[in-house]
Design a protein around this motif. Structure first.
Motif, short mmCIF file in Angstrom:
data_model
loop_
_atom_site.label_atom_id
_atom_site.label_comp_id
_atom_site.label_asym_id
_atom_site.label_seq_id
_atom_site.Cartn_x
_atom_site.Cartn_y
_atom_site.Cartn_z
N VAL A 1 -5.09 9.11 6.46
CA VAL A 1 -6.46 8.83 6.90
C VAL A 1 -6.41 7.76 7.99
CG1 VAL A 1 -8.76 8.12 6.20
CG2 VAL A 1 -7.28 9.31 4.57
N TRP B 1 -7.96 5.07 10.24
CA TRP B 1 -9.16 4.23 10.18
C TRP B 1 -9.10 3.30 11.37
CZ3 TRP B 1 -10.89 1.72 4.95
CH2 TRP B 1 -12.08 0.99 5.15
N VAL C 1 -12.26 6.80 1.52
CA VAL C 1 -10.96 6.45 0.96
C VAL C 1 -11.05 6.34 -0.56
CG1 VAL C 1 -9.19 4.65 0.87
CG2 VAL C 1 -10.18 5.33 3.07
N TYR D 1 -8.85 8.46 -3.28
CA TYR D 1 -8.05 7.87 -4.35
C TYR D 1 -8.38 8.51 -5.70
CZ TYR D 1 -6.36 4.05 -1.35
OH TYR D 1 -5.74 3.31 -0.39
N VAL E 1 -3.38 5.30 4.22
CA VAL E 1 -4.47 4.85 5.08
C VAL E 1 -3.88 4.02 6.21
CG1 VAL E 1 -6.63 3.57 5.22
CG2 VAL E 1 -6.07 4.84 3.14
N LEU F 1 -9.15 -0.93 -0.66
CA LEU F 1 -7.76 -0.99 -0.26
C LEU F 1 -7.00 -2.11 -0.95
CD1 LEU F 1 -8.12 -0.36 3.57
CD2 LEU F 1 -7.55 1.28 1.79
#
Length: 835
Positions: free
Chosen positions: A623, A625, A644, A648, A657, A813
């Protein structure tokens, strides 16, 4: 004559009092009340996947005599009879342009591709409800129409014709939105239903125009003239106006770049003139708007560009007024006896059962399974806003009484409301997968469908020799299959630069000396011959998934319905971002890049991506970002957090990520003043491809997976240096790190720190500020270790020990990632979560 008082409310003006010479004030009040009511109702209904027209009609019913009308003087004050012409005028202008958008949505080529199936489904789906509609119209005519029109009753033939059309019609705009919401556009069922819906819509509008023309005609000869002139107008638009319009669009460049202002002027004039003409010959003006939409060129980006320029004000402002007016005319109090309710239930049952039966039988005759066939019939039973337009035309023309109009409004609401849940029940995702696998011959029909998809077939290039070993006797690595989520244009450079790092050059050896040597080892380099060579790199199989948000806009729906199969080159050409991403693979050895596009609601991005990764058998989802200095302060609360977090929760493979601060900047070399072209060309292979990696290793499951990924896919690169920070008292971690990095000792340094995670985190931050000098350098973190790194008491200590760093609440995150972003470290950040 005295001038009107201009002092407004200070002079005693009542804003709710209708003033024919200045109706704007009350009109604004009406518009605000209608729009706000409809939007408030739409939110809870959207949670159960109901189209917006349901909220708009229910809003009108609530504001009308059925509910709010029971409040004393409410309708007389807010919606007085004298103000209705103004409200109706604006709503009808919006309706004309909405029918123009409906015509703009219809793609005749879609019908031609599936003519046999679409034609049979459309004919059967109209004939059966039309016949039963004519049958029930006999009772409605004798019970209600003759009593309400004793002086000049309409002939039964015209009445039956209109009731049959009202029963047979399918709402194509709402139908297409339901297909998109349920992600059925690219399925066999979706293709058939869309094609049949277009056919049904065209035939339905022609029959309705004929009915209105016959009702308005004073004699048979007048009706014949209306019919002939209407046919002449259609031929004039299609064979004279359309070629001229396409020529003008092509000469102005509008076909390639979107409509210019001059072409928009021509478009507006075409809609208004066509509506004017159909109105004066005795056909409703909405047919003129519909025909104008059919004339507009559909190729390239012109039609979508036209829709984008006018759809918001039409669908968000004017259209709610029209359907709210339908609700205002709907008086549920008229359904006040058993006979009326009996007819209402009969109308609902006939509309649903005959549509489903007709569509299902035709679909089954064309080779579909029974469950697929009933899904086709259910979708064709959708009525929606087209049905309401038909009913309003009938009420305005005097065909329907208010009581019968109310019955049919209830039928339209019931059919539209039931379409989505019935379709989801009949044609669930697991059944779609089973049918797809069965048709490909991968499973027997009697086999139970497992929850996970079967392994993806090997790529075309898998047979080529490809192996990478750190030691000569090491196992060969399987091709790495990556699904890349693409949502923004800004993410393309960074993600392609990141993927390029994962591709090893041919003939590279682990002991090969390079210019990229760790700063602490540059003075003491020892070449080692005992390390086995690294053979040709394993292939990367990359699938780019371009996601675009599906909104209520007509243009978004047009783009969604035009998305081809993922293997179709046409689908790539239609999306420059996806085409650019896939084209990169042509310049990379031992890699294969494919792509697909999906236009889905924003809240389904994560689930759709996770399911796609499972279907493709991907090893990881990447992903990108994109981060900027302005976005750093917003990243915790941005839309990407929801995506995100959803990945998960739902992904069954690794999730990586990339917080990209300009990872591609390393690929750009700046020419110093005085450098000639030759020096610049030779310089591009130097620092421009170097990357430094800073990796925090705590020994967690995510850290182990991240280390394996770095060892197998990153550390082989002779232009990559790395520092790995780990806890001093963790002997197992040191052994694991040594075994993974010994082959690259001239470029990778291991640094141990005191035992607490807080100490490692603080040391990591210090090293990041010292060693990470460019946005093309990487800080790699394992997700699960990150989540526990600074929680509890250690969080407070870290915050107090690091002045000027704003330690944030634990984000999706992890707190350490939030902490590094807040500290404004220069590099890009990779957060690795193992499955």
């Amino acid at each position: 004559m005295a001038a009107p008082d201009q002092s407004g409310v200070f002079g005693g003006l009542d804003p709710t009092e209708y003033n024919a010479s200045d109706p704007l004030v009350l009109f604004i009040i009406q518009v605000v009340i209608i729009v706000v009511t409809c939007r408030l109702l739409h939110y809870p209904l959207s949670l159960i996947r109901q189209p917006r027209v349901i909220a708009e009609v229910i809003g009108g019913v609530l504001l009308g005599p059925s509910v709010m009308g029971h409040i004393p003087n409410f309708n007389a004050t807010i919606f007085p009879s004298a103000s209705m012409p103004m409200l109706t005028l604006v709503a009808n202008i919006g309706l004309v342009f909405f029918l123009f958008l409906v015509g703009l949505e219809l793609d005749i080529s879609l019908v031609m591709k599936n003519l046999r199936v679409a034609g049979s489904v459309a004919i059967a789906g109209m004939a059966l409800p039309f016949g039963f509609g004519v049958a029930v119209s006999y009772g409605l005519y004798r019970t209600y129409h003759l009593d309400d029109n004793e002086s000049s009753p309409m002939s039964f033939g015209l009445y039956a014709l209109f009731i049959g059309v009202a029963m047979a019609i399918t709402a194509f705009p709402v139908l297409a939105r339901i297909l998109t919401e349920l992600k059925l556009l690219s399925t066999n069922v979706g293709t058939i239903v869309l094609s049949a819906g277009v056919s049904n819509d065209i035939v339905g509008w022609v029959l309705l125009a004929l009915t209105v023309a016959l009702v308005n005609a004073s004699s048979g000869i007048v009706a014949l003239w209306v019919f002939l002139v209407s046919c002449g107008w259609i031929l004039f638009l299609m064979y004279i106006v359309k070629p001229i319009f396409r020529y003008a669009a092509r000469r102005s460049g509008s076909l390639d770049t979107g409509p210019t202002q001059l072409m928009m002027i021509f478009t507006f004039l075409l809609v208004l003139i066509s509506a004017f003409f159909t109105s004066i010959i005795g056909v409703h003006p909405i047919f003129g708007g519909f025909l104008a939409g059919m004339v507009i060129p559909h190729e390239k980006v012109f039609a979508v560009g036209v829709a984008e320029k006018i759809e918001d004000i039409i669908t968000l402002l004017f259209l709610p007024l029209y359907f709210a007016l339908s609700g205002l005319k709907t008086n549920l109090g008229l359904l006040d006896d058993g006979t009326t309710w009996g007819y209402t239930i009969a109308i609902i049952v006939i509309a649903m059962v005959t549509k489903i039966a007709g569509g299902a039988l035709a679909a089954k005759a064309n080779g579909l399974l029974w469950r697929e066939s009933f899904t086709v019939g259910t979708l064709m039973s959708c009525k929606g806003l087209v049905e309401l337009i038909v009913l309003n035309v009938g009420l305005q023309a005097g065909i329907l009484s208010e009581r019968v109009f109310t019955m049919f409004v209830v039928m339209a609401l019931a059919c539209t409301f039931l379409t989505t849940p019935l379709t989801a029940w009949l044609y669930p995702v697991w059944y779609q997968k089973k049918v797809a696998l069965w048709r490909r011959g991968e499973v027997n029909w009697d086999d139970a469908l497992v929850d996970h998809a079967p392994p993806a077939p090997a790529p075309a290039h898998a047979a080529r020799p490809s192996a990478e070993t750190v030691r000569s006797d090491g196992p060969a690595l399987a091709p790495l299959k990556i699904l890349v989520m693409l949502t923004r244009l800004e993410s393309i450079p960074g993600i392609t630069a990141f993927l390029k790092v994962l591709i090893a050059p041919s003939g590279h050896t682990a002991s090969e000396q390079s210019d990229a040597i760790h700063p602490s080892r540059r003075l003491a380099i020892e070449k080692t011959d005992s390390i086995g060579s690294v053979q040709q790199s394993d292939a990367l199989v990359i699938h780019g998934l371009k996601l675009e948000e599906l909104t209520d806009r007509t243009s978004a729906l047009m783009r969604a319905s035009s998305v081809e199969d993922e293997d179709s080159p046409l689908s790539l050409r239609k999306d420059p971002i996806l085409q650019s991403f896939v084209s990169v693979g042509k310049f990379w050895d031992r890699s294969r890049i494919t792509g697909a596009k999906a236009i889905i609601p924003d809240h389904e991005f994560a689930e759709y991506t996770a399911n796609k990764a499972t279907d493709l058998g991907s090893d990881m989802v990447v992903v990108p970002w994109t981060m900027t200095s302005e976005a750093d302060d917003e990243f915790v609360t941005s839309r990407m957090v929801r995506i995100v977090k959803g990945l998960y929760e739902s992904a069954t493979c690794d999730v990586v990520v990339l917080l990209d601060r300009g990872f591609d900047d390393a690929a750009v070399e700046h020419v110093n003043e005085g450098d000639n072209a030759a020096n610049w060309m030779f310089a591009r292979g130097g620092r421009g491809e170097r990357h430094h990696v800073l990796f925090a290793y705590f020994g967690s499951a995510d850290d182990i997976a991240a280390l394996r990924f770095l060892k197998e896919r990153v550390f082989w690169n002779k232009n990559v240096t790395a520092t790995i920070v780990y806890r001093l008292n963790d002997a197992d971690s040191r052994d694991s790190l040594l075994s993974c990095t010994s082959a690259y000792s001239e470029r990778i340094v291991l640094e141990s720190v005191d035992s607490t995670m807080t100490d490692v985190s603080l040391h990591l931050l210090a090293k990041a500020k010292d060693e990470i000098q460019s946005s093309s350098d990487l800080i790699v973190l394992g997700r699960d270790a990150v989540g526990g790194a600074l929680t509890g008491s250690s969080s407070s200590s870290s915050s107090s020990s690091t002045p000027g760093v704003d330690t944030r609440q634990l984000g999706v995150l992890g707190e350490l990632a939030d902490w590094l972003v807040a500290s404004r470290v220069s590099g890009s950040i990779v957060v690795y979560r193992a499955k």
